[in-house]
Design an enzyme around this catalytic site. Structure first.
Site, PDB file in Angstrom:
ATOM      1  N   GLY A   1      -1.129   0.913   4.737  1.00 51.07           N
ATOM      2  CA  GLY A   1      -2.034   0.120   3.901  1.00 51.07           C
ATOM      3  C   GLY A   1      -2.795  -0.928   4.710  1.00 51.07           C
ATOM      4  CB  VAL A   2      -3.524  -4.496   3.919  1.00 51.37           C
ATOM      5  CG1 VAL A   2      -4.130  -5.685   4.648  1.00 51.37           C
ATOM      6  CG2 VAL A   2      -4.206  -4.291   2.584  1.00 51.37           C
ATOM      7  CG  ASP A   3       1.438  -4.463   8.064  1.00 49.38           C
ATOM      8  OD1 ASP A   3       0.922  -5.160   8.945  1.00 49.38           O
ATOM      9  OD2 ASP A   3       2.675  -4.347   7.908  1.00 49.38           O
TER      10      ASP A   3
ATOM     11  CB  ILE B   1      -9.162  -6.697   4.166  1.00 49.62           C
ATOM     12  CG1 ILE B   1      -9.127  -8.226   4.208  1.00 49.62           C
ATOM     13  CG2 ILE B   1      -8.058  -6.075   5.005  1.00 49.62           C
ATOM     14  CD1 ILE B   1      -7.980  -8.823   3.439  1.00 49.62           C
TER      15      ILE B   1
HETATM   16  N1  AR6 Z   1      -8.640  -3.306   2.918  1.00 51.35           N
HETATM   17  C1  AR6 Z   1      -8.423  -3.876   1.707  1.00 51.35           C
HETATM   18  N2  AR6 Z   1      -7.471  -3.465   0.851  1.00 51.35           N
HETATM   19  C2  AR6 Z   1      -6.709  -2.426   1.237  1.00 51.35           C
HETATM   20  C3  AR6 Z   1      -6.850  -1.768   2.483  1.00 51.35           C
HETATM   21  C4  AR6 Z   1      -7.880  -2.247   3.348  1.00 51.35           C
HETATM   22  N3  AR6 Z   1      -8.099  -1.714   4.548  1.00 51.35           N
HETATM   23  N4  AR6 Z   1      -5.914  -0.774   2.569  1.00 51.35           N
HETATM   24  C5  AR6 Z   1      -5.217  -0.800   1.415  1.00 51.35           C
HETATM   25  N5  AR6 Z   1      -5.695  -1.780   0.599  1.00 51.35           N
HETATM   26  P1  AR6 Z   1      -0.588  -2.389   0.551  1.00 51.35           P
HETATM   27  P2  AR6 Z   1       1.638  -4.042  -0.461  1.00 51.35           P
HETATM   28  C6  AR6 Z   1      -5.250  -2.197  -0.748  1.00 51.35           C
HETATM   29  O1  AR6 Z   1       0.225  -1.169   0.360  1.00 51.35           O
HETATM   30  O2  AR6 Z   1       1.617  -3.372  -1.769  1.00 51.35           O
HETATM   31  C7  AR6 Z   1       2.754  -1.821   4.153  1.00 51.35           C
HETATM   32  O3  AR6 Z   1       3.355  -0.671   4.665  1.00 51.35           O
HETATM   33  C8  AR6 Z   1      -4.375  -1.231  -1.512  1.00 51.35           C
HETATM   34  O4  AR6 Z   1      -5.181  -0.278  -2.172  1.00 51.35           O
HETATM   35  O5  AR6 Z   1      -1.364  -2.538   1.810  1.00 51.35           O
HETATM   36  O6  AR6 Z   1       1.774  -5.545  -0.400  1.00 51.35           O
HETATM   37  C9  AR6 Z   1       3.414  -3.108   4.640  1.00 51.35           C
HETATM   38  O7  AR6 Z   1       3.908  -2.982   5.959  1.00 51.35           O
HETATM   39  C10 AR6 Z   1      -3.697  -2.188  -2.491  1.00 51.35           C
HETATM   40  O8  AR6 Z   1      -4.579  -2.465  -3.583  1.00 51.35           O
HETATM   41  O9  AR6 Z   1       0.336  -3.730   0.464  1.00 51.35           O
HETATM   42  C11 AR6 Z   1       4.526  -3.300   3.654  1.00 51.35           C
HETATM   43  O10 AR6 Z   1       5.661  -2.530   3.978  1.00 51.35           O
HETATM   44  C12 AR6 Z   1      -3.545  -3.481  -1.691  1.00 51.35           C
HETATM   45  O11 AR6 Z   1      -4.441  -3.354  -0.585  1.00 51.35           O
HETATM   46  C13 AR6 Z   1       3.930  -2.801   2.356  1.00 51.35           C
HETATM   47  O12 AR6 Z   1       2.934  -1.850   2.736  1.00 51.35           O
HETATM   48  C14 AR6 Z   1      -2.132  -3.724  -1.161  1.00 51.35           C
HETATM   49  O13 AR6 Z   1      -1.560  -2.501  -0.703  1.00 51.35           O
HETATM   50  C15 AR6 Z   1       3.247  -3.901   1.577  1.00 51.35           C
HETATM   51  O14 AR6 Z   1       2.826  -3.383   0.351  1.00 51.35           O
END
Ligand code: AR6
Length: 176
Positions: free
Chosen positions: A31-33, A10
């Site tokens: 993750g995304v964050d 993203i």
């Molecule tokens: N680009 C697009 N999608 C992604 C990326 C990226 N760079 N990285 C991961 N994903 P998550 P949540 C996908 O865990 O479940 C954090 O620690 C991933 O494969 O990012 O809402 C926050 O601080 C998955 O399909 O978000 C919170 O504590 C999707 O993005 C917690 O995680 C969401 O995964 C939020 O958890």
């Protein structure tokens, strides 16, 4: 404008607003964050800290959205939203729907013309992928027509699940 499904990272999207799957603290995570803060630089965290010191002393509740600078990302804004943690005992899907709606509303308020979403709650927060996709597609297909909306799926497996849901007629039951 029709919704687009994209496989990738993203943070590489050339859009006005990138949605962050944040947590209530707004102070970063994995993750995304983690990817957004790492690529966008310290200005994003600095603005999140200011929000915590002013409007959001208790953090951002699940289902809501708030915007900050996007730092050095090519986007102008990061829209932070907090998805619900998945629970088998309690139906929290209304909060997940709300994340998409609140983020779209924030994008309109900002004057953004394009926005990229991750699959909120489908990583660390444990939401089953196909259900997370169903909710994302339901909300994003109903997005205001003037917005260019992208759902960015991370990895081929998740992209394929989304693609299949996308191709399925809206009135068809999901396959087992
Ligand atoms: N680009 C697009 N999608 C992604 C990326 C990226 N760079 N990285 C991961 N994903 P998550 P949540 C996908 O865990 O479940 C954090 O620690 C991933 O494969 O990012 O809402 C926050 O601080 C998955 O399909 O978000 C919170 O504590 C999707 O993005 C917690 O995680 C969401 O995964 C939020 O958890």
């Amino acid at each position: 404008m029709p919704l687009r499904l994209i496989e990738g990272d993203i943070t590489a999207q050339a859009v006005d607003a990138v949605v962050n799957a944040a947590n209530s603290t707004l102070l970063g995570g994995r993750g995304v964050d983690g990817a957004i803060h790492a690529k966008g630089g310290p200005a994003i965290l600095a603005e999140c800290r200011r929000l915590r010191q002013t409007r959001l002393p208790d953090g951002l509740p699940a289902g809501q959205a708030v915007a900050t600078t996007a730092g050095v990302l090519s986007a102008r804004w990061v829209i932070h939203t907090v998805g619900p943690v998945f629970s088998r005992r309690e139906d929290r899907s209304a909060l997940l729907h709300s994340c998409y709606r609140a983020s779209l509303e924030m994008a309109l308020q900002l004057g953004a013309r394009s926005i990229a979403f991750p699959l909120i709650s489908a990583g660390a927060y444990g939401w089953p992928i196909s259900d997370a996709v169903t909710i994302a597609l339901a909300e994003l297909r109903a997005a205001p027509a003037q917005l260019d909306v992208r759902l960015v799926l991370f990895g081929e497996r998740i992209f394929d699940i989304a693609r299949q849901a996308w191709d399925r007629p809206l009135d068809a039951a999901p396959s087992a």
